[in-house]
Design an enzyme around this catalytic site. Structure first.
Site, PDB file in Angstrom:
ATOM      1  N   LYS A 176       1.116  -1.003   0.452  1.00  6.24           N
ATOM      2  CA  LYS A 176       0.243  -0.276   0.301  1.00  6.24           C
ATOM      3  C   LYS A 176       1.073   0.905   0.154  1.00  6.24           C
ATOM      4  CE  LYS A 176      -1.621  -1.719   3.708  1.00  6.24           C
ATOM      5  NZ  LYS A 176      -2.601  -2.087   4.531  1.00  6.24           N
ATOM      6  N   THR A 208      -7.847   8.974   8.205  1.00  2.47           N
ATOM      7  CA  THR A 208      -7.800   7.844   8.077  1.00  2.47           C
ATOM      8  C   THR A 208      -7.119   6.319   9.519  1.00  2.47           C
ATOM      9  OG1 THR A 208      -5.174   8.348   7.567  1.00  2.47           O
ATOM     10  CG2 THR A 208      -6.203   8.667   6.160  1.00  2.47           C
ATOM     11  N   GLY A 210      -7.115   3.450  10.689  1.00  2.00           N
ATOM     12  CA  GLY A 210      -8.184   2.227  10.526  1.00  2.00           C
ATOM     13  C   GLY A 210      -8.130   1.669   9.128  1.00  2.00           C
ATOM     14  N   THR A 211      -7.453   1.979   8.225  1.00  2.00           N
ATOM     15  CA  THR A 211      -7.417   2.099   7.001  1.00  2.00           C
ATOM     16  C   THR A 211      -6.806   0.962   5.930  1.00  2.00           C
ATOM     17  OG1 THR A 211      -5.365   3.485   6.590  1.00  2.00           O
ATOM     18  CG2 THR A 211      -7.742   4.131   5.673  1.00  2.00           C
ATOM     19  N   GLY A 212      -5.288   0.287   7.221  1.00  2.00           N
ATOM     20  CA  GLY A 212      -5.615  -0.639   6.750  1.00  2.00           C
ATOM     21  C   GLY A 212      -5.952  -2.058   7.174  1.00  2.00           C
ATOM     22  N   CYS A 213      -6.838  -1.307   8.188  1.00  2.00           N
ATOM     23  CA  CYS A 213      -7.385  -2.677   8.851  1.00  2.00           C
ATOM     24  C   CYS A 213      -9.179  -3.187   8.145  1.00  2.00           C
ATOM     25  CB  CYS A 213      -7.671  -3.082  10.361  1.00  2.00           C
ATOM     26  SG  CYS A 213      -6.892  -2.943  11.532  1.00  2.00           S
TER      27      CYS A 213
HETATM   28  O1  PXL Z   1      -4.538  -0.490  11.919  1.00  2.00           O
HETATM   29  C1  PXL Z   1      -3.994  -1.512  13.254  1.00  2.00           C
HETATM   30  C2  PXL Z   1      -4.091  -1.607  13.666  1.00  2.00           C
HETATM   31  C3  PXL Z   1      -4.388  -2.320  14.086  1.00  2.00           C
HETATM   32  N1  PXL Z   1      -5.764  -2.951  15.117  1.00  2.00           N
HETATM   33  C4  PXL Z   1      -5.913  -2.657  15.848  1.00  2.00           C
HETATM   34  C5  PXL Z   1      -5.656  -1.593  16.015  1.00  2.00           C
HETATM   35  C6  PXL Z   1      -4.643  -0.762  15.054  1.00  2.00           C
HETATM   36  C7  PXL Z   1      -4.127   0.326  14.432  1.00  2.00           C
HETATM   37  O2  PXL Z   1      -4.992   1.176  15.771  1.00  2.00           O
HETATM   38  O3  PXL Z   1      -4.989  -0.669  16.488  1.00  2.00           O
HETATM   39  C8  PXL Z   1      -6.395  -3.473  17.537  1.00  2.00           C
END
Ligand code: PXL
Length: 269
Positions: A176, A208, A210-213
């Site tokens: 990404k 942004t 939590g975009t990866g999750c």
């Molecule tokens: O975005 C990565 C991530 C994954 N998991 C948890 C998070 C975060 C970012 O803050 O809190 C639990």
């Protein structure tokens, strides 16, 4: 509405609701599938940062994965925050037992505010063991730098890193490009003998979190429904971009994106 598929999410909780398992459940649900969970950690956080992290015991994690999957078989798995070596080894053991073929790994390392979400030893296990067991790994630039072992400053560097990650043993990689400083975002998908660049206009926003999750859960959902990995990435990138565009602007820091952008709620209440 008929539910499209069943997804098992192995990830940590973000009390602020923007990232982690909360983002995962919202994504899977708003794309029409059924979300099951195995919680790896509880984090206390808000849009300004992470205040504390509490790891779930490895025995509870394996029970959540194996006991749940025995009854309701997942069509795909999304893996997020793992935290430590005991947890990562447990997840490795449990996923090999339940034999689900479609697995998307978001190699979560550092939260947006800079908090470390995995220790160094675990990164090694992720890189040398877990990476080989999944269908797709979705590192951002800092994570890809750690996995590939070199700096990434350009699209060309991203492709070199992606090829290195394939050489380590990944079946496919989506790097990404959002961290690169440019007006266009390049997300690069690589499989053996195949490289594809997704090119999108960058949406400038501080919201942004939590975009990866969200992206990896959206990929898992589309993939579970029979789309190819490349098509799943393309559709998931669109979903995340829309979610950034319509972010609710909550909190004083890096706020959440809008997971509901795929839903048209007409009823008034
Ligand atoms: O975005 C990565 C991530 C994954 N998991 C948890 C998070 C975060 C970012 O803050 O809190 C639990």
């Amino acid at each position: 509405m008929k539910i499209k598929s069943k997804i098992l999410i192995i990830a940590g909780s973000d009390s602020s609701g923007g990232a982690g398992i909360q983002a995962d459940i919202k994504t899977v649900t708003s794309l029409g599938s059924y979300a099951m969970t195995a919680l790896t950690a509880v984090t206390s956080q808000n849009t300004m940062g992470v205040s504390s992290i509490f790891s779930v015991s490895h025995t509870e994690i394996s029970k959540q994965i194996e006991f749940t999957s025995k009854d309701i078989r997942p069509d795909a798995i999304k893996i997020g925050m793992l935290g430590n070596t005991k947890i990562i080894n447990t997840v490795l053991k449990s996923i090999s037992k339940i034999k689900v073929k479609k697995i998307i790994l978001d190699p979560v390392m550092i939260a947006k505010g800079g908090a470390k979400l995995i220790d160094k030893k675990s990164i090694n296990i992720l890189k040398h063991k877990l990476l080989k067991k999944v269908s797709l790994i979705t590192p951002n630039i800092p994570e890809a730098e750690i996995l590939a072992g070199h700096k990434i400053l350009s699209k060309r560097d991203m492709i070199i890193a992606g090829k290195k990650i394939l050489n380590i043993g990944a079946k496919s990689v989506l790097i990404k490009g959002g961290h690169l400083n440019s007006k266009i975002t390049y997300d690069i998908f690589l499989e053996k003998n195949k490289t594809f660049v997704f090119k999108n206009k960058k949406i400038n926003s501080k919201h942004t979190h939590g975009t990866g999750c969200t992206l990896s859960s959206a990929i898992a959902t589309y993939y579970s429904c029979g789309k190819s990995l490349k098509k799943s990435c393309e559709k998931a990138i669109k979903y995340v971009n829309q979610a950034i565009k319509y972010a609710p602007k909550y909190g004083k820091g890096h706020g959440p994106i809008n997971h509901l952008n795929s839903i048209n709620i007409k009823k008034k209440f």
